[in-house]
Design an enzyme around this catalytic site. Structure first.
Site, short mmCIF file in Angstrom:
data_model
loop_
_atom_site.label_atom_id
_atom_site.label_comp_id
_atom_site.label_asym_id
_atom_site.label_seq_id
_atom_site.Cartn_x
_atom_site.Cartn_y
_atom_site.Cartn_z
N ASP A 302 1.80 2.13 -1.82
CA ASP A 302 2.84 1.15 -2.05
C ASP A 302 4.18 1.88 -2.01
O ASP A 302 4.24 3.09 -2.23
CB ASP A 302 2.61 0.48 -3.41
N THR A 304 7.46 0.81 -3.66
CA THR A 304 8.16 0.82 -4.94
C THR A 304 7.25 1.33 -6.04
O THR A 304 6.17 0.81 -6.27
CB THR A 304 8.65 -0.59 -5.29
N ASP A 549 1.21 0.60 -8.45
CA ASP A 549 1.66 0.58 -9.84
C ASP A 549 1.88 -0.84 -10.37
O ASP A 549 1.89 -1.05 -11.57
CB ASP A 549 2.96 1.38 -10.00
#
Length: 832
Positions: A302, A304, A549
Site C-alpha cells: 500500500d 499511504t 496499515d
C-alpha cells in the site's frame, strides 16, 4: 452533531459503578493467550506419535526385565524434549511480553470523560467509542447519533458492509470500516460473541508450514517402513522361537531410527527466529510466517502508511470562484466538524484551524466511494459539502471548470489531490450502508494538495526485493499518477505502468488477469478490487506478501499468502496480520526475509542428515545376519549424530538464497551416496569383526557384542563426518553441499567425537552404553574404513558416479559459490 459533543451529553458509568460491576464478575476479563500455554508446550512436545510408540516399547522392556534399555530409550527422547521445551518457553516469554504491548485499546466514556483502557477493564454497561479501523471489542448496541459501517466477515463469512445506527446491535469480532459511533457493552467476557464462537478453538493452534507438511510426509513414510520392519521381526519371532525380549529390543531399535527430534528442531527453529525478529522490530503472529518469507516472489504494498510515513501536510490550495481566505475557512470548518476523522482531515485541520460547527448530516469517508460529505446544522442554506477524489466528484459537477492542468501538475509531483465541492440545495444521496451515491449538481469550491514523506530506507528495502527477483506492485486508493510519482521516488523503474480502479471495472476476467500481470501501479482502487488483485496474483502461481496499515487493506491481507501490517495501523489490520512491523519500520523486512532463509536452509541441512542416517541404518539392519546394534547403541548414535546436531544446525543456520523447487533433487543428491557407501562400510566393519572373532574361536556372544560395539563406533564417526560435509568449513570438504566456511558444525562434530572417546575410555560409561574398547585390529579396521569412506564419498559426490550408474540427473551444482552473506544480502534466485 459531532462525536465530541455527543460524548459530552453521555455520562457513562461512574467509577463506583465500575468497581461494583467488577466485584460482581461483570467485567471483560478473559484469558488473553498470545501463544501456547506452558502445559501445551510440555504436552505437545512430549506426547508426539513417535514418542508414544517408544514410550510403549520402553514400558514393554520394563515388563520384560530390561529396565536399563527402557531407561536409555526414554532418556534419549527426554533429552530432545528438554531442549525443545526450554527453547520454546524462553521464546514464549519474550514474545508474550511484546504481544501484550500490541493489544487493542478500548476507548470508553466514564464520568462524562473519555478514557483509554485495556479491554480486560471493560464492564457491563460501559459506553465505548469506535471509529474507522477499530475492533468491536464486546457485544452491545449503538447509542447516540453516530453511524458506522461494520465488517462482520470474521463472524459470518460475508464481506458486505453492514450499516449500524442508533439501537442496532454490534458484535465482538467485527470491526468498523467507516464512520464513528458509541455503543453500550451488553455482553462481556465469555458471553461475548467472539469468545463464545472461539471457546473451543481460540487457543493457540499449530499451523503446519509447507516445509512441515513435506517433513510430515517423510516421517509418515519412515514410520511405515519402520512398521513393516517391526512386523517382519515379530513374524520371525513366532517362526523361529526368538525370545520376546530380543524381539522387543529389535523393534525398539527399528522404531528409534525414525527421527523424533526432527519436528522438535523445527519448533525450536521457528521459536528462535521469532525471538531474533522481535529484537529487530518484527513480531511474528503466525509460526508459518517465518518460512513464508523465503517463498515470497510477489510483494504488494500500500502507499499511504507503508511506502510513506502517513505524516500528511497540506502543500497548497487552489480556490475556485472564491478567495483564498474563504476556501481556507471552508476547509477548516469541514475538517474540524466531522465526527469520523482521519489523517487527511487532521492535516487540513492543522493547516486551517477553525471552530467546530454542529453537523446535521454526515456521510463518513469510505475507501470504496473515495469521498465524504456533511451539512452544517447552523446554516441550512449552505447545502451539503463534499470532499473527495477529483475523479469521483468531477462527473457530477454541472459547470465547466478547467481543473485538469492543476490536478496533473500536483499529481506528477506525487501529491494527493482533493476537490471540495458543494450542493447549494438539500439533496438525498441515497445513504444505504456503503452505497451512498452522488448526484449531478455539484459546484466546485477548490482543490487542495497534500504531501506525504517516504519512509526511511524504503528505497533500499525495495531494491533488496527487486534484486532478489521479487516483483513489486503498489496498490493504493490515491490517484494512479500520484502513486506512480511516489513509486518512482521510492526507486521503482521510470517506465512502470499505472492503471485506475474505474478502468479495471470495465474489464472482463481475462483482461483483468493480463493487466494485473503487466501493471506495477494501481490507483483509485477499492478494498474489493485490492482483494481481487491479490487473489488473481495467487491464482497465477505467485507467492504473495501484502503489506498494509488501514482498514481498507484487511480484505487483501486475508487473501495474501503472507500478511504484513504496521504497528500503527488499525486494530483490524493488526489482528489479521501474520507479521507485525513494530515501530512501523519497513526497513525491518530484510531481517525477516533473512530469518525465513535461515529456517529453510537449516531444515534442509537437518533433513539431509536425517534421511541419510535412516536409509543406511535400515540397509544395515536388513542386510546384516543379525540385529547389528542394541537399543543403547541406537540411542547413542541418535544422540551424537542426530539429536544434538539437529538443534545446533537449527540455531546456527545462515541466511542465503533458497530454491524450494530443487529441494527434492538436493536431498536425493546428498542422501544417495552415504545411503550406499555407509551401509557398505558398516557391513564390512560388522562382518570383519565377526570374522576376526570366529577365527580366534571366541565365544559367539562375545564376538557379536564386539561387532555391534565396533559398528556403533563406525556409524558415529560417519555421522559426524556427514555433519562436516553438510556445512563444509573449507573447500576440500565441498562435495555434497556448497561451501559455507562455518567451522561451528565441524567443531561440534569434533566435540561429539571427544564425547565418544570419553565414553569408551571410562569403564562405567562403556557398560552403560554396552560398548567395548576395540582391539588393535578392530580399531585399525574402523579407522581405515572410515578414511576410505570419506575419500570415496567425496569422490562419488563430486563425480556423481552413483547418479550416472542409476541413470538419473539430479542437476545439483554444489561446486559453485553461493552469494556472500553480508549485512544486507542480495540473493540471486527468483525467490527471496
Amino acid at each position: 452533531m459531532n462525536r465530541q459533543a455527543a460524548s459530552a451529553m453521555i455520562q457513562g458509568l461512574s467509577e463506583d459503578d465500575v468497581r461494583l460491576r467488577q466485584e460482581e464478575g461483570q467485567s471483560n476479563k478473559v484469558t488473553f493467550q498470545t501463544s501456547r500455554s506452558y502445559r501445551q508446550i510440555l504436552v505437545e512436545n512430549t506426547f508426539m506419535p513417535i514418542h508414544n510408540i517408544l514410550f510403549i516399547l520402553g514400558a514393554a522392556l520394563v515388563l520384560l526385565g530390561r529396565v536399563g534399555d527402557a531407561i536409555f530409550t526414554v532418556g534419549v527422547i527426554s533429552l530432545n524434549i528438554i531442549i525443545s521445551v526450554i527453547q520454546e518457553v524462553r521464546a514464549k516469554r519474550q514474545l508474550d511480553q511484546i504481544a501484550l504491548l500490541n493489544r487493542p485499546a478500548a476507548t470508553v466514556i466514564r464520568d462524562a470523560m473519555t478514557q483509554t483502557i485495556d479491554p480486560d477493564e471493560i464492564v457491563l454497561g460501559d459506553i465505548l467509542v469506535v471509529t474507522a479501523g477499530d475492533q468491536i471489542l464486546v457485544d452491545g448496541a449503538v447509542v447516540g447519533p453516530g453511524q458506522i459501517n461494520v465488517d462482520e466477515s470474521l463472524l459470518t463469512g460475508e464481506s458486505d458492509l453492514v450499516p449500524k445506527h442508533t439501537g442496532d446491535l454490534v458484535y465482538s469480532g467485527s470491526f468498523c470500516v467507516s464512520g464513528s459511533a458509541m455503543y453500550e457493552a451488553q455482553r462481556v467476557g465469555a458471553q461475548s460473541t467472539a469468545n463464545r464462537l472461539a471457546e473451543g478453538a481460540r487457543t493457540f493452534r499449530r499451523v503446519l508450514t509447507p516445509m512441515q507438511r513435506e517433513i510430515n510426509t517423510i516421517l509418515q513414510l519412515l514410520l511405515g517402513l519402520a512398521g513393516y520392519l517391526v512386523a517382519v521381526i515379530f513374524i520371525f519371532t513366532m517362526l523361529d522361537d526368538v525370545p520376546l525380549v530380543a524381539s522387543v529390543s529389535a523393534a525398539t531399535v527399528v522404531v528409534g531410527l525414525v527421527p523424533n527430534s526432527l519436528l522438535l528442531a523445527i519448533a525450536v527453529a521457528y521459536a528462535l527466529s521469532a525471538v531474533r525478529l522481535a529484537r529487530q522490530g518484527v513480531l511474528v503472529q503466525q509460526a508459518n510466517a517465518v518460512e513464508s518469507l523465503s517463498n515470497v516472489d510477489m510483494l504488494c504494498v500500500d502507499k499511504t502508511g507503508t511506502l510513506t510515513a502517513n505524516r500528511l501536510q497540506v502543500q497548497a490550495i487552489y480556490p475556485i470562484g472564491m478567495s483564498l481566505a474563504e476556501l481556507e475557512q471552508q476547509l477548516g470548518a469541514y475538517a474540524s466538524s466531522g465526527a469520523a476523522g482521519n489523517a487527511t482531515s487532521e492535516a487540513i485541520a492543522t493547516a486551517y484551524p477553525a471552530p467546530q460547527r454542529p453537523v446535521s448530516t454526515e456521510i463518513p469517508f469510505s475507501s470504496a466511494r473515495k469521498w465524504s460529505a456533511l451539512a452544517f446544522a447552523d446554516d441550512p442554506s449552505a447545502g451539503l459539502s463534499v470532499l473527495g477524489a477529483p475523479e469521483m466528484l468531477l462527473p457530477f459537477v454541472t459547470t465547466d471548470h478547467a481543473l485538469d492542468a492543476q490536478i496533473v501538475q500536483w499529481t506528477e509531483q506525487g501529491l494527493r489531490v482533493l476537490l471540495l465541492a458543494r450542493y447549494d440545495h438539500a439533496v438525498d444521496l441515497q445513504v444505504s450502508g456503503d452505497d451512498a451515491q452522488l448526484v449531478p449538481g455539484l459546484t466546485p469550491l477548490g482543490l487542495i494538495s497534500i504531501g506525504d514523506e517516504l519512509r526511511p530506507d524504503v528505497r533500499e528495502t525495495l531494491a533488496m526485493f527487486q534484486a532478489a527477483g521479487v516483483q513489486i506492485k503498489v496498490i493504493s486508493g490515491d490517484n494512479p499518477q500520484t502513486v506512480a510519482a511516489l513509486a518512482k521516488q521510492a526507486g521503482l523503474t521510470d517506465h512502470l505502468k499505472a492503471i485506475s480502479g474505474p478502468s479495471l471495472e470495465q474489464m472482463d476476467e481475462g483482461q483483468f488477469r493480463q493487466v494485473v500481470a503487466e501493471t506495477t501501479v494501481f490507483g483509485r482502487i477499492t478494498p474489493q478490487q485490492k482483494e481481487h488483485i491479490v487473489r488473481t496474483l495467487r491464482d497465477m502461481g505467485y507467492y504473495v506478501a501484502m503489506t498494509g496499515d488501514g482498514v481498507n487493506d484487511v480484505l487483501s491481507l486475508k487473501q495474501a499468502n503472507l500478511a504484513i501490517a504496521m504497528q500503527s495501523g488499525s486494530q483490524a489490520t493488526r489482528s489479521v496480520a501474520d507479521i507485525l512491523l513494530l515501530g512501523d519500520s519497513f526497513a525491518a523486512l530484510p531481517h525477516a526475509v533473512r530469518e525465513g532463509q535461515r529456517v529453510v536452509n537449516g531444515m534442509q541441512d537437518i533433513l539431509k542428515l536425517v534421511l541419510a542416517r535412516m536409509i543406511y541404518a535400515t540397509l544395515i539392519i536388513v542386510l546384516a545376519p543379525m540385529i547389528p546394534y542394541t537399543v543403547r547403541h541406537s540411542g547413542l548414535i541418535a544422540m551424537l549424530t542426530m539429536s544434538i546436531p539437529a538443534f545446533a544446525l537449527a540455531a546456527w543456520a545462515r541466511p542465503g538464497p533458497t530454491d524450494r523447487h530443487t529441494l527434492g533433487r538436493r536431498l536425493a543428491h546428498f542422501v544417495l551416496t552415504p545411503a550406499i557407501t555407509v551401509s557398505l562400510g558398516g557391513l564390512i566393519v560388522f562382518l570383519g569383526v565377526l570374522a576376526l572373532g570366529f577365527n580366534r574361536q571366541i565365544d559367539p556372544a562375545t564376538v557379536a557384542a564386539s561387532a555391534r560395539s565396533t559398528l556403533t563406533i563406525f556409524l558415529v564417526l560417519c555421522g559426524l563426518m556427514l555433519l562436516v560435509f553438510v556445512e563444509p568449513p573449507t573447500r576440500w570438504w565441498v562435495a555434497a553441499d556448497r561451501f559455507s566456511g562455518d567451522w561451528r558444525p565441524t567443531l561440534l562434530a569434533a566435540g561429539m567425537a571427544v564425547v565418544l572417546g570419553i565414553i569408551l575410555a571410562i569403564p562405567m560409561l562403556r557398560e552403560i552404553f554396552e560398548l567395548q574398547w576395540p582391539t588393535l585390529e578392530e580399531g585399525l579396521l574402523v579407522l581405515l574404513v572410515t578414511v576410505i569412506w570419506v575419500l570415496l564419498a567425496r569422490l562419488l559426490w563430486r563425480t556423481r558416479l552413483i547418479e550416472r550408474l542409476l541413470g538419473i540427473d539430479l542437476g545439483c551444482d554444489t561446486q559453485e559459490d553461493p552469494p556472500a552473506v553480508v549485512a544486507d544480502p542480495v540473493p540471486t534466485r527468483n525467490t527471496v
